[in-house]
Write an enzyme that holds these catalytic residues in place. Structure first.
Site, PDB file in Angstrom:
ATOM      1  N   LYS A  18       0.835  -1.197   0.000  1.00 10.67           N
ATOM      2  CA  LYS A  18       0.000   0.000   0.000  1.00 10.67           C
ATOM      3  C   LYS A  18       0.873   1.252   0.000  1.00 10.67           C
ATOM      4  O   LYS A  18       1.910   1.302   0.669  1.00 10.67           O
ATOM      5  CB  LYS A  18      -0.902  -0.038   1.232  1.00 10.67           C
ATOM      6  CG  LYS A  18      -1.906   1.095   1.365  1.00 10.67           C
ATOM      7  CD  LYS A  18      -2.769   0.857   2.587  1.00 10.67           C
ATOM      8  CE  LYS A  18      -3.734   1.984   2.871  1.00 10.67           C
ATOM      9  NZ  LYS A  18      -4.574   1.720   4.063  1.00 10.67           N
ATOM     10  N   SER A  53      -9.115   2.965   3.259  1.00  9.07           N
ATOM     11  CA  SER A  53      -8.093   3.543   2.414  1.00  9.07           C
ATOM     12  C   SER A  53      -7.273   2.514   1.630  1.00  9.07           C
ATOM     13  O   SER A  53      -6.496   2.894   0.754  1.00  9.07           O
ATOM     14  CB  SER A  53      -7.155   4.401   3.274  1.00  9.07           C
ATOM     15  OG  SER A  53      -6.446   3.621   4.221  1.00  9.07           O
ATOM     16  N   SER A  62      -9.871   0.683   7.384  1.00  6.54           N
ATOM     17  CA  SER A  62      -9.266   0.707   6.048  1.00  6.54           C
ATOM     18  C   SER A  62      -8.841  -0.638   5.480  1.00  6.54           C
ATOM     19  O   SER A  62      -8.473  -0.710   4.306  1.00  6.54           O
ATOM     20  CB  SER A  62      -8.068   1.652   6.045  1.00  6.54           C
ATOM     21  OG  SER A  62      -8.489   2.978   6.238  1.00  6.54           O
TER      22      SER A  62
END
Length: 495
Positions: A107, A182, A206
Site C-alpha cells: 500500500k 483507504s 481501512s
C-alpha cells in the site's frame, strides 16, 4: 525521506480469460504439473507450495501477475506505482521464506526501498523510498515479491480511494463504484485476481471497508499482535496486515507477521474452524444514527441466520455506546493527523500554494481540528477509556456481528476529496458507521464476504471480538467460508 505512514503522523503473462480454476484452500494437496501455467485464481499458500516444490518458479508467478496487472490497470486504476523491473529481478533471485516467490503489492502509505511513495498525495509525487517501512520489511523477509504500490487516498484519511495524485480507483465488481478505502487499490487488485493478497492497513476501517466493497476477506489484527513501527502518540489506531482471497492466506500471513507485545501471546497459524459454539451479539443498527440501505439489511440478517444454522447462539443487541460522542471524539483525533500532515508539507515546501499540494478534504479536516482543538485533551481521555467500555460488551457474548458498512459501495465522486467538506463528512460518517470502535479499542475485527446482492455486489459482514481474539475470529471465518464459499465468484471485469 521520513516514512509518512498514518501510524507516524496520526499522533492522536496470461490473459484474464485464460485464468485457471482456483486451487482450493480446502484441497491444499492438489498437484499441479510443472507445465501448468501459473494462475491468478490461486491463493498465496498454494503459490508458495508450488514454488517450494519446484513445480513453478517465482519468475513465472511474477511474470503472470504483471501480465494480469497490465490488463486490469486501465480499467480499475489501482496501481500507484508499478515496479515491474525491480520485481522481476527479485523473482529471478528465487527469494525464500514462508511466502517465497509469491507476488503482491504494498500500500502506498508504506515504503518499499527503491519504489515511489506518494502516500496518496501530490506533495510527494517525486518521492522515492530509501528503505522499507517496518511492516514491508517483514514481507521482504517472507520472500514476497512486490510488483507495485497500490493506490490509497491522501494519507489514508477517507473511505474512498480517489486521490488527485493518481485519480480514482474503481471497484472491479462495478467500475462506476468505489472500492472503499483507504486500502482501496489493494482490494481492487486482489479482487481482480492480479495477486492473491495485498498489503493493507487499518486505522478506522481501512482493511475491512475495502474488503467489504470488493468481496474479500479482511482481518484487522489486534493492536500489538503483528510487526509494527514504534508509536508514541495518544491513541494508536492503525495496524497493518492484508486483504486476501482466502481465510487461510490471512491466517498464514498473520502467523508469519506475529510479533506480540503489550500482554498479547502468539496466536500461531489457525488452520481450521473450532468446535466451540459462540454466543453472537447481532447489532445491525449503526451506532451513530445512520441508516442501512435495504440490501445491506437483508444481507446482514442472512448472515445472522447462517450463524444460527451453524449452531451459534445469536442474540440481537443495541450497542451501549453514545455514538455521537464517540464519532465526534474519534473525528477530532482523525483531524489532528490531517493537521499534522498539512503542517509537515508546509515545513517541507515553505511558500508553496498548499491547495496545489494537499487535497480539500485533508485541508478541511485540518481546519476543523484548528477550530476544535480546545476539546482535544478531553476527547483523548474519552478515547483512552473506551477500550474498557468496549471490552465490557463481551462480558455477555463472545463475538459482535454488524454490517461492515451501512450501504453498498457508492458511486465514484460521491465521497470525492474535492467535494463540499460538510456534505462529504456526512456521507463518509454515515458509510463507515461500524468500524472505528475496534481501532480505538485495539480489538480484532474482520469483514467476511459471505453475502451478495441479487445484482452481484458483495456485502461485508463484520465480526469483532476483544483485543487478542484474532484466533477466535479466524476459526469462525473458516467455518463461514466452508458454509458459504465466495472464491468462485469473479468480478464483472473478469467475465
Amino acid at each position: 525521506m521520513t516514512n509518512l505512514s498514518r501510524r507516524n503522523f496520526l499522533k492522536a503473462g496470461t490473459s484474464l480469460a485464460a485464468m485457471l480454476p482456483f486451487a482450493s484452500a480446502c484441497a491444499p494437496s492438489q498437484v499441479m504439473s510443472a507445465s501448468t501455467p501459473p494462475s491468478g485464481m490461486m491463493d498465496g499458500v498454494r503459490m508458495a507450495e508450488l514454488v517450494a516444490s519446484g513445480d513453478v518458479s517465482s519468475l513465472e508467478l511474477t511474470e503472470a501477475a504483471i501480465a494480469r496487472a497490465k490488463t486490469v490497470q486501465p480499467v480499475i486504476n489501482a496501481i500507484a506505482s508499478p515496479i515491474y523491473d525491480q520485481a522481476l529481478e527479485r523473482a529471478a533471485s528465487a527469494p525464500t521464506g514462508t511466502f517465497g516467490g509469491v507476488p503482491s503489492f504494498i500500500k502506498d502509505l508504506d515504503d518499499w526501498a527503491g519504489a515511489p511513495s506518494f502516500y496518496g498525495s501530490r506533495a510527494f509525487k517525486d518521492n522515492i523510498a530509501e528503505k522499507d517501512s517496518a511492516f514491508p520489511a517483514r514481507w521482504r523477509e517472507l520472500g514476497i515479491v512486490v510488483i507495485g504500490k497500490s493506490t490509497t487516498p491522501e494519507v489514508g484519511l477517507i473511505s474512498s480511494t480517489e486521490p488527485l495524485v493518481t485519480g480514482p480507483t474503481r471497484n472491479p465488481w462495478d467500475t462506476s463504484r468505489i472500492p472503499g478505502g483507504s486500502s482501496g487499490g489493494a482490494a481492487a487488485l486482489t479482487a481482480s485476481r492480479v495477486t492473491p493478497f495485498a498489503h493493507a492497513s487499518d486505522g478506522g476501517g481501512s482493511i475491512r471497508i475495502p474488503a467489504a466493497c470488493c468481496g474479500l476477506f479482511g482481518l484487522k489484527p489486534s493492536r500489538g499482535a503483528l510487526v509494527s513501527a514504534p508509536f508514541d502518540g495518544p491513541v494508536n489506531l492503525s495496524v497493518d496486515h492484508a486483504v486476501t482471497l482466502t481465510v487461510r492466506d490471512s491466517a498464514a500471513l498473520f502467523a508469519a507477521e506475529e510479533a506480540p507485545k503489550d500482554g498479547l501471546t502468539r496466536t500461531g497459524n489457525i488452520t481450521g474452524p473450532d468446535a466451540k459454539r459462540l454466543r453472537i451479539a447481532f447489532a445491525p443498527e449503526p451506532p451513530n444514527g445512520a441508516s442501512l440501505d435495504a440490501e445491506t439489511r437483508t444481507a446482514i440478517e442472512k448472515t445472522a441466520a447462517l450463524c444460527e444454522s451453524l449452531g451459534h447462539e445469536v442474540v440481537e443487541r443495541t450497542l451501549p455506546i453514545d455514538g455521537k460522542k464517540f464519532q465526534d471524539d474519534f473525528l477530532l483525533l482523525w483531524a489532528s493527523g490531517a493537521a499534522q500532515f498539512v503542517q509537515q508539507v508546509q515545513t517541507m515546501q515553505p511558500g508553496a500554494d498548499i491547495t496545489q499540494l494537499v487535497e480539500p478534504w485533508t485541508l478541511g479536516l485540518a481546519q476543523d481540528f484548528a477550530s476544535k482543538q480546545d476539546r482535544f485533551e478531553a476527547a483523548i481521555a474519552y478515547l483512552k477509556a473506551f477500550e474498557a467500555e468496549y471490552d465490557s460488551w463481551f462480558d455477555a457474548f463472545d463475538v459482535l456481528l454488524t454490517p461492515t458498512v451501512s450501504t453498498l459501495p457508492p458511486a465514484i465522486g460521491y465521497q470525492a476529496p474535492t467535494g463540499d467538506f460538510a456534505e462529504t463528512m456526512q456521507r463518509v460518517t454515515d458509510f463507515v458507521a461500524f468500524t472505528a470502535p475496534m481501532n480505538v479499542s485495539g480489538a480484532a475485527s474482520m469483514s467476511v464476504p459471505i453475502q451478495w446482492t441479487d445484482s452481484g455486489l458483495p456485502v461485508g459482514s463484520l465480526f469483532s471480538g476483544r483485543r487478542g481474539d484474532d484466533g477466535k475470529l479466524l476459526a469462525l471465518a473458516y467455518e463461514l467460508e466452508a458454509a458459504q464459499p465466495w472464491i468462485s465468484r469473479k468480478p464483472a471485469i473478469l467475465s
